[in-house]
Each structure stands twice: as structure tokens, then as C-alpha cells.
Design a protein around this motif. Structure first.
Motif, PDB file in Angstrom:
ATOM      1  N   THR A  23      32.855 101.571  -6.272  1.00  0.00           N
ATOM      2  CA  THR A  23      32.736 101.729  -7.720  1.00  0.00           C
ATOM      3  C   THR A  23      33.626 100.717  -8.429  1.00  0.00           C
ATOM      4  OG1 THR A  23      32.224 104.084  -7.453  1.00  0.00           O
ATOM      5  CG2 THR A  23      32.933 103.365  -9.648  1.00  0.00           C
ATOM      6  N   ILE A  24      34.831 100.520  -7.912  1.00  0.00           N
ATOM      7  CA  ILE A  24      35.734  99.504  -8.468  1.00  0.00           C
ATOM      8  C   ILE A  24      35.085  98.127  -8.359  1.00  0.00           C
ATOM      9  CG2 ILE A  24      37.923  98.293  -8.027  1.00  0.00           C
ATOM     10  CD1 ILE A  24      39.128 101.108  -7.495  1.00  0.00           C
ATOM     11  N   ASN A  25      34.429  97.849  -7.228  1.00  0.00           N
ATOM     12  CA  ASN A  25      33.735  96.565  -7.083  1.00  0.00           C
ATOM     13  C   ASN A  25      32.652  96.387  -8.141  1.00  0.00           C
ATOM     14  OD1 ASN A  25      35.252  95.743  -4.922  1.00  0.00           O
ATOM     15  ND2 ASN A  25      33.572  95.717  -3.459  1.00  0.00           N
ATOM     16  N   LEU A  26      31.873  97.432  -8.380  1.00  0.00           N
ATOM     17  CA  LEU A  26      30.809  97.338  -9.380  1.00  0.00           C
ATOM     18  C   LEU A  26      31.389  97.061 -10.763  1.00  0.00           C
ATOM     19  CD1 LEU A  26      28.488 100.292  -8.300  1.00  0.00           C
ATOM     20  CD2 LEU A  26      28.022  97.842  -8.067  1.00  0.00           C
ATOM     21  N   ILE A  27      32.461  97.760 -11.098  1.00  0.00           N
ATOM     22  CA  ILE A  27      33.107  97.560 -12.399  1.00  0.00           C
ATOM     23  C   ILE A  27      33.688  96.151 -12.476  1.00  0.00           C
ATOM     24  CG2 ILE A  27      34.982  98.319 -13.924  1.00  0.00           C
ATOM     25  CD1 ILE A  27      34.557 101.170 -12.625  1.00  0.00           C
ATOM     26  N   GLU A  60      36.567  99.402 -17.707  1.00  0.00           N
ATOM     27  CA  GLU A  60      37.017  98.152 -17.089  1.00  0.00           C
ATOM     28  C   GLU A  60      38.214  98.428 -16.193  1.00  0.00           C
ATOM     29  OE1 GLU A  60      39.368  95.262 -19.667  1.00  0.00           O
ATOM     30  OE2 GLU A  60      38.332  96.442 -21.204  1.00  0.00           O
ATOM     31  N   LEU A  61      38.521  97.465 -15.338  1.00  0.00           N
ATOM     32  CA  LEU A  61      39.617  97.622 -14.400  1.00  0.00           C
ATOM     33  C   LEU A  61      40.963  97.397 -15.066  1.00  0.00           C
ATOM     34  CD1 LEU A  61      38.246  95.667 -11.285  1.00  0.00           C
ATOM     35  CD2 LEU A  61      38.107  98.125 -11.759  1.00  0.00           C
ATOM     36  N   THR A  62      41.968  98.142 -14.598  1.00  0.00           N
ATOM     37  CA  THR A  62      43.350  97.854 -14.973  1.00  0.00           C
ATOM     38  C   THR A  62      43.829  96.719 -14.071  1.00  0.00           C
ATOM     39  OG1 THR A  62      44.230  99.381 -13.338  1.00  0.00           O
ATOM     40  CG2 THR A  62      43.790 100.284 -15.550  1.00  0.00           C
ATOM     41  N   GLU A  63      45.049  96.289 -14.271  1.00  0.00           N
ATOM     42  CA  GLU A  63      45.626  95.257 -13.403  1.00  0.00           C
ATOM     43  C   GLU A  63      45.654  95.759 -11.951  1.00  0.00           C
ATOM     44  OE1 GLU A  63      49.892  93.072 -13.065  1.00  0.00           O
ATOM     45  OE2 GLU A  63      49.046  93.223 -15.102  1.00  0.00           O
ATOM     46  N   LYS A  64      46.025  97.012 -11.777  1.00  0.00           N
ATOM     47  CA  LYS A  64      46.051  97.619 -10.447  1.00  0.00           C
ATOM     48  C   LYS A  64      44.629  97.717  -9.863  1.00  0.00           C
ATOM     49  CE  LYS A  64      47.678 101.980  -8.425  1.00  0.00           C
ATOM     50  NZ  LYS A  64      48.283 103.268  -8.783  1.00  0.00           N
ATOM     51  N   GLY A  65      43.661  98.058 -10.701  1.00  0.00           N
ATOM     52  CA  GLY A  65      42.271  98.098 -10.271  1.00  0.00           C
ATOM     53  C   GLY A  65      41.771  96.723  -9.870  1.00  0.00           C
ATOM     54  N   GLN A  66      42.195  95.709 -10.600  1.00  0.00           N
ATOM     55  CA  GLN A  66      41.840  94.317 -10.277  1.00  0.00           C
ATOM     56  C   GLN A  66      42.408  93.929  -8.916  1.00  0.00           C
ATOM     57  OE1 GLN A  66      39.757  92.454 -12.157  1.00  0.00           O
ATOM     58  NE2 GLN A  66      39.865  90.774 -10.695  1.00  0.00           N
ATOM     59  N   GLN A  67      43.597  94.422  -8.614  1.00  0.00           N
ATOM     60  CA  GLN A  67      44.234  94.164  -7.316  1.00  0.00           C
ATOM     61  C   GLN A  67      43.384  94.783  -6.182  1.00  0.00           C
ATOM     62  OE1 GLN A  67      48.302  95.522  -7.381  1.00  0.00           O
ATOM     63  NE2 GLN A  67      48.681  94.909  -5.275  1.00  0.00           N
ATOM     64  N   VAL A  68      42.934  96.013  -6.376  1.00  0.00           N
ATOM     65  CA  VAL A  68      42.073  96.679  -5.393  1.00  0.00           C
ATOM     66  C   VAL A  68      40.761  95.904  -5.244  1.00  0.00           C
ATOM     67  CG1 VAL A  68      40.696  98.761  -4.935  1.00  0.00           C
ATOM     68  CG2 VAL A  68      43.073  98.973  -5.700  1.00  0.00           C
TER      69      VAL A  68
END
Length: 154
Positions: A44-48, A98-106
Motif C-alpha cells: 500500500t505504501i508502494n502504491l501511494i 501521501e507518504l510522510t518522510e518515514k513512509g518515503q523511507q519505507v
């Protein structure tokens, strides 16, 4: 073997891959942060991340999941600090995700991990041509379409 027998073996092989994948997906992992995430969360993070900014409707279309299921997933990711959710200033009824900075890291960690894992798999498939892969994609697509049709009829 006959065509029918080979097809039956192919279907059994696909079911086995599905079962093993299901087990693999049920094990939480770390993707470059201290958070343990299930594969469905990482995907899901990848899709976002691929969309940069998205919304629940778009994620619903991309995943074939219900809006409720996507909303629950997004809420989990918000609680983990991986995703931001806010109202679209131009359309108050729409929620932007949208992703946070931490989400972008993942996201980046998972993309790199996929690249490594896919390279390992590709090395084991040396005997198969690009044409073989294209045929398998076509078969998989037809099987997916038939399965989707069956789901609609339930």
C-alpha cells in the motif's frame, strides 16, 4: 502429457505459489525503519509512493479492495506515522493521502528490496525467454480476469 494434463499441472502450480505467497505475506518485516509491517501495508505504501499523492478511490481501483478496507489500511499507516491524510483544499469532500518522510523511507527501502529479490529470481529463470515471460503474463491476465468475473457473480 496431454494439453489438459499440463494445464491441470499449471493450475496446481499456480495454487501452490498462491498458498506460499499467502504465508510469506503474513509474516511482518522491517522495511528500513523500526516498524514491523505486513506485506500488504508495504505494498500500500508502494502504491501511494508511486502516485505521490492519491485518494481512497484511486487506491480502491488499484487494489480491487473496498473503500472501507482501504480506509482501515490507511488509518493504520497514519497511526504508524507512515502516511498523511488531509482534505483536498480544492475539493473538501476528497481526502488526499501521501507518504510522510518515514513512509518515503519505507517506500525506497521496499523498492530496493524488490529490485534485489527480483534479480535473484530472474537469475534462477535463465532458461526462459522474454517470449516465455510474455506468454505467462498473458495466461495470468486471463486467469485473473476469469477469477474477477467469478467474484462478481457471487
Amino acid at each position: 502429457m496431454t494439453r489438459d494434463e499440463v494445464f491441470f499441472e499449471l493450475m496446481e502450480s499456480i495454487y501452490e505459489v498462491s498458498r506460499i505467497t499467502s504465508i510469506y505475506e503474513s509474516i511482518p518485516r522491517k522495511y528500513g525503519t523500526d516498524d514491523e509491517l505486513y506485506m500488504v501495508e508495504a505494498h500500500t505504501i508502494n502504491l501511494i509512493g508511486d502516485k505521490i499523492k492519491t485518494n481512497t478511490s484511486e487506491l480502491t481501483q488499484l487494489t480491487d479492495k473496498t473503500k472501507g478496507a482501504i480506509s482501515q489500511m490507511v488509518d493504520k499507516l497514519v497511526k504508524k506515522g507512515l502516511v498523511l491524510k488531509y482534505k483536498n483544499p480544492a475539493n473538501n469532500r476528497e481526502v488526499i493521502i501521501e507518504l510522510t518522510e518515514k513512509g518515503q523511507q519505507v517506500y525506497e527501502y521496499h523498492k530496493a528490496l524488490d529490485k534485489m529479490e527480483y534479480a535473484k529470481i530472474l537469475n534462477r529463470l535463465d532458461e526462459f525467454s522474454t517470449d516465455d515471460f510474455e506468454k505467462f503474463i498473458k495466461i495470468s491476465s486471463i486467469l485473473s480476469d476469469i477469477t474477477r468475473e467469478s467474484l462478481k457473480n457471487k
